[in-house]
Design an enzyme around this catalytic site. Structure first.
Site, mmCIF file in Angstrom:
data_model
loop_
_atom_site.group_PDB
_atom_site.id
_atom_site.type_symbol
_atom_site.label_atom_id
_atom_site.label_comp_id
_atom_site.label_asym_id
_atom_site.label_seq_id
_atom_site.Cartn_x
_atom_site.Cartn_y
_atom_site.Cartn_z
ATOM 1 N N ASN A 11 0.822 -1.111 -0.151
ATOM 2 C CA ASN A 11 0.092 -0.087 -0.020
ATOM 3 C C ASN A 11 0.934 1.151 0.080
ATOM 4 O OD1 ASN A 11 -1.744 2.260 0.498
ATOM 5 N ND2 ASN A 11 -2.823 1.090 2.253
ATOM 6 N N ARG A 94 -2.075 -1.762 -3.715
ATOM 7 C CA ARG A 94 -3.395 -0.909 -3.684
ATOM 8 C C ARG A 94 -3.037 0.038 -4.760
ATOM 9 N NH1 ARG A 94 -4.161 4.263 0.355
ATOM 10 N NH2 ARG A 94 -6.130 5.161 -0.369
ATOM 11 N N HIS A 183 -10.843 5.177 -1.529
ATOM 12 C CA HIS A 183 -10.875 4.218 -0.446
ATOM 13 C C HIS A 183 -12.061 3.181 -0.581
ATOM 14 C CE1 HIS A 183 -9.858 8.230 1.977
ATOM 15 N NE2 HIS A 183 -8.756 7.609 1.995
ATOM 16 N N ARG A 244 -6.103 18.116 3.295
ATOM 17 C CA ARG A 244 -7.086 18.465 2.344
ATOM 18 C C ARG A 244 -8.359 19.342 2.724
ATOM 19 N NH1 ARG A 244 -6.950 12.499 -0.064
ATOM 20 N NH2 ARG A 244 -5.095 12.021 0.813
ATOM 21 N N GLU A 387 -7.876 -2.828 4.845
ATOM 22 C CA GLU A 387 -7.559 -2.494 3.600
ATOM 23 C C GLU A 387 -6.437 -3.814 2.910
ATOM 24 O OE1 GLU A 387 -6.840 1.460 4.164
ATOM 25 O OE2 GLU A 387 -7.601 1.977 2.393
#
Ligand SMILES: Nc1ncnc2c1ncn2[C@@H]1O[C@H](COP(=O)(O)OP(=O)(O)O)[C@@H](O)[C@H]1O
Ligand SMILES: CC(=O)OP(=O)(O)O
Ligand SMILES: [Mg+2]
Length: 404
Positions: A11, A94, A183, A244, A387
């Site tokens: 990832n 990922r 995501h 962000r 994940e």
């Protein structure tokens, strides 16, 4: 010899590389680790050999993702788990942006790499790192299946009404402008785990998933399918995040350009890397923000309130999108650990059947758990995301299918 059963999951973030080696016979972890601050002088690799719990650390500059992956391969080899192992079945990666092209886990070849490269302009923080991971892993083990699992894949079921921006469709299509969402691996996993926690089939339940990490996004999942999500063309839209801004009036950008004299690149950096919680109060870690709020810091309090206000708006919006909601699930670093965020996000929503039990919310735990009062109409849950396990599962399933 029986077929190999291990999967290495990579990832790659903009400045980090998380990895796990799993044995898919029982989904157990053999090694987990993280390389942080890639490209800086203070890079750090932390590696854990899970079966005996031993850990090792490397401190010192790691220049880029290629060097990071080679260092990881070295650590795995020291535990007898090197990339040359015949027990390794595949490497699962990922990949953040798959556009409209990739709707499923995909075996990586040259043409797949080219397509991921074409998507760099819409995922400038993420896709370059993902590509380096893919290229380096292929060079280290050219014979091994490399599987890309896309953040965007789960969201490709969104109806056009949710996925399109209200702009001229010809212009949108020419530039492939639409809401892709990210995501997705986490939203898919967590919505399924939430259904399991409720003792129901995913096809029967409607869930609002709040993935609150450094990047953050919400999704509305109806019977196991995503019908809306808060990130858009890029991972900048939606919730307030660590660095962000999330949603803002697009005219802010024209204004900064025309009146503020900033260049496009400067505005891009401002909104992606120097906004959100960090831009508001100088910290992007929710632990530090809560500490400051508790100490009476005004800037941290305002940052927290803006974060919560946006989150609450999305809960309301996705309630309306779904019509009927069975559960709201909090996940990722902030969602799993920050009880004050969960409490504040749901406060005042009793009219929607939503409430948090203060005692249950305060309990720290590892597994999925309910934090709403027993008689709550809509359940509120903490559901840890995984994940890496989801990527390993999808990677192994594809390899097994291809092996017939
Ligand atoms: N105990 C905690 N309390 C509050 N926030 C936490 C806690 N632990 C982690 N976090 C938050 O989780 C964030 C990281 O979440 P994570 O899901 O690991 O993000 P990413 O995958 O985007 O790096 C940190 O920035 C921090 O704000
Ligand atoms: C897509 C995205 O925002 O990912 P992350 O949270 O890992 O930065
Ligand atoms: Mg994350």
């Amino acid at each position: 010899m029986s077929s190999p059963t291990r999967v290495l999951v990579l990832n790659s973030g903009s400045s980090s590389l998380k990895y796990q080696l799993l044995d898919m016979r029982d989904s157990s972890r053999l090694a987990v680790g993280l390389v942080e601050r890639i490209g800086e002088r203070t890079s750090r690799l932390k590696h854990t050999h899970v079966p005996d719990g031993s850990t090792r650390e490397q401190n010192g500059p790691i220049a880029d993702h290629e060097a990071a992956l080679k260092a990881v391969a070295g650590e795995l080899a020291r535990d007898g788990l090197g990339l040359d192992s015949p027990e390794l079945a595949a490497i699962g990666h990922r990949v953040v942006h798959g556009g409209m092209f990739f709707t499923e886990p995909t075996l990586v070849d040259d043409s797949v790499l080219t397509e991921i490269e074409r998507l760099i302009p819409v995922a400038p923080l993420h896709n370059p790192a993902n590509l380096t991971g893919l290229r380096t892993a292929r060079a280290l083990r050219p014979d091994l299946p490399q599987v890309a699992v896309f953040d965007t894949a789960f969201h490709t079921t969104m109806p056009e009404a949710a996925a399109r921006y209200a702009i001229d469709p010809k212009i949108a299509d020419r530039h492939r402008i639409r809401r892709y969402g990210f995501h997705g691996t986490s939203h898919a996993y967590v919505s399924r785990e939430t259904a399991r926690l409720l003792g129901k089939d995913p096809a029967e339940v409607n869930v609002i998933v709040l993935h609150l990490g450094n990047g953050a996004s919400a999704s509305a999942v109806q019977g196991g399918r995503c019908v809306d999500t808060s990130m858009g063309l890029t991972p900048l839209e939606g919730l307030v995040m660590g660095t962000r801004s999330g949603d803002l009036d697009p005219a802010v950008i024209f204004h900064l350009e025309r009146v503020g004299g900033m260049s496009t690149d400067e505005i891009d950096t401002l909104l992606n890397k120097r906004s959100g919680l960090f831009g508001l109060c100088g910290d992007n870690d929710m632990r530090e923000i809560r500490r400051r709020v508790d100490a009476g810091d005004e800037a941290a309090k305002l940052a927290f309130d803006i974060y919560i206000h946006r989150l609450k708006k999305y809960i309301g919006a996705y309630y309306a999108v779904l019509g009927r909601v069975d559960a709201v699930a909090f996940t990722a670093g902030v969602g799993e650990n920050a009880a004050p965020v969960r409490e504040a996000a749901v406060a005042g929503l009793e009219g929607l059947g939503l409430a948090v039990d203060a005692g249950l919310n305060a309990v720290r735990g590892d597994g999925p758990r309910l934090i709403s009062p027993e008689d709550a109409r809509v359940k509120v849950a903490v559901v840890p995301t995984d994940e890496e396990l989801e990527i390993a599962t999808q990677t192994y399933a594809l390899v097994e299918k291809n092996n017939g």
